[in-house]
Design a protein around this motif. Structure first.
Motif, mmCIF file in Angstrom:
data_model
loop_
_atom_site.group_PDB
_atom_site.id
_atom_site.type_symbol
_atom_site.label_atom_id
_atom_site.label_comp_id
_atom_site.label_asym_id
_atom_site.label_seq_id
_atom_site.Cartn_x
_atom_site.Cartn_y
_atom_site.Cartn_z
ATOM 1 N N ALA A 14 1.631 -5.910 -6.610
ATOM 2 C CA ALA A 14 1.844 -5.995 -5.167
ATOM 3 C C ALA A 14 1.381 -7.341 -4.623
ATOM 4 C CB ALA A 14 1.102 -4.857 -4.463
ATOM 5 N N THR A 20 4.767 -8.009 -2.301
ATOM 6 C CA THR A 20 5.577 -6.873 -1.851
ATOM 7 C C THR A 20 4.760 -5.600 -1.966
ATOM 8 O OG1 THR A 20 7.540 -8.007 -2.721
ATOM 9 C CG2 THR A 20 7.786 -5.686 -2.108
ATOM 10 N N PRO A 21 4.077 -5.163 -0.899
ATOM 11 C CA PRO A 21 3.267 -3.937 -0.967
ATOM 12 C C PRO A 21 4.070 -2.702 -1.359
ATOM 13 C CG PRO A 21 2.733 -5.202 0.999
ATOM 14 C CD PRO A 21 3.946 -5.835 0.401
ATOM 15 N N VAL A 73 5.829 -2.199 -3.749
ATOM 16 C CA VAL A 73 5.775 -1.952 -5.191
ATOM 17 C C VAL A 73 4.840 -0.786 -5.507
ATOM 18 C CG1 VAL A 73 4.999 -2.962 -7.383
ATOM 19 C CG2 VAL A 73 6.387 -4.309 -5.813
ATOM 20 N N LEU A 74 3.873 -0.546 -4.640
ATOM 21 C CA LEU A 74 2.915 0.540 -4.873
ATOM 22 C C LEU A 74 3.582 1.910 -4.922
ATOM 23 C CD1 LEU A 74 0.003 -0.685 -2.560
ATOM 24 C CD2 LEU A 74 0.118 -0.811 -5.058
#
Length: 318
Positions: free
Chosen positions: A133, A138-139, A141-142
């Motif tokens: 992330a 790109t948060p 991705v979590l």
């Protein structure tokens, strides 16, 4: 006649054991990189190399486990040409957190090698996703965590069962008399002939239950509503292009230091080709549901399917 210093002999045996386990871990890691992953999800591997770290942890304690993991990981990155690249930091974060988790869980008298390995797999994915992330900026991705929580524990259990069987045979042969293993670890306490314990299965089951909670609690509205009509391609956190899934096309992407080709056809999107080393983005295949995601960590590229409608594609190459 002097029989020598027993401390020196013990140190030599310890160094020899660490060297052998590091070599085994290195070979397994290089072999593992040539195998297709058990599932086309970023970060999912067979966990073969972790067997060496787990064995070192069992035989010599947390310090030995860390040395075997760190040396093996560094050498693999050197050989693969990924040293200090995005994949290095993502893999390093996952491996470090996995080692720390296994070191903590190995003190439990309820868990065997299988449970400790499964815990390592879970925390490995947590560390990788957190680092991914950050690396990709790109948060979102979590949101890959649920499938990783479903796939990681079974792979970890299998690795732990293999190591547990080897340790049990070594213990039965009297080869573990002076291993220096930490109190509470399975090498010292015996396992009653069981390769896997109830607590091991309970830990893995808890991970699966958490994955299901995250799946059903996922805010799908964050990726759009209704029928999927777009795929947003980001490079290093910046939107590179928004693709219209209703219009077939081929889109070359040129991130720093790499090249990949994104293809849209029949309302779905995929990475058709890439020169990244792991090829996970290519193996992911077609995605078409809102929230579906393809991640290429080495090139910091993320493709996510969203709902809603906007303008058409920026470019179409026939």
């Amino acid at each position: 006649m002097s029989r020598g210093n027993p401390r020196v002999g013990s140190s030599v045996r310890e160094l020899t054991r660490l060297g052998l386990l590091t070599a085994v871990g290195l070979v397994l890691a290089l072999v593992e990189r040539q195998l297709p992953p058990p599932a086309p999800v970023p970060g999912v591997r067979w966990g073969l190399a972790n067997a060496a770290t787990l064995a070192a942890l069992a035989l010599g304690g947390p310090g030995a486990g860390f040395v075997v993991w760190a040396v093996r990981f560094f050498l693999v990155q050197v050989f693969s040409g990924s040293l200090f690249g995005p994949a290095f930091f993502v893999g390093g974060a996952g491996g470090l957190l996995a080692w720390a988790a296994m070191a903590v869980f190995s003190h439990s008298r309820r868990l065997g090698a299988a449970g400790v390995s499964a815990a390592g797999a879970v925390f490995h994915h947590l560390g990788q996703l957190a680092a991914a992330a950050v690396v990709t900026a790109t948060p979102g991705v979590l949101w890959l965590l649920p499938p990783l929580l479903l796939l990681g524990p079974p792979v970890g259990l299998l690795t732990g069962i293999l190591v547990g069987m080897i340790l049990r045979r070594l213990r039965a042969a009297g080869a573990l008399a002076d291993t220096g293993a930490q109190p509470g670890w399975s090498v010292r306490q015996g396992d009653g002939g069981r390769v896997i314990r109830p607590a091991d299965l309970l830990l893995a089951g808890g991970s699966v239950a958490l994955a299901l909670v995250l799946v059903f609690g996922r805010p799908w509205w964050a990726a759009g509503t209704g029928t999927a009509t777009q795929a947003v391609v980001t490079v290093a956190g910046s939107t590179w292009r928004t693709l219209d899934l209703r219009q077939d096309g081929v889109y070359p992407v040129e991130p720093a230091g790499g090249h990949l080709v994104v293809e849209v056809a029949g309302g779905a999107v995929r990475v058709r080709e890439s020169d990244c080393p792991d090829q996970i983005c290519v193996l992911t295949g077609w995605i078409s549901a809102p929230g579906d995601m393809i991640v290429c960590v080495p090139y910091r590229v993320v493709i996510q399917v969203v709902g809603g409608t906007t303008g058409g594609p920026d470019a179409i190459l026939r």
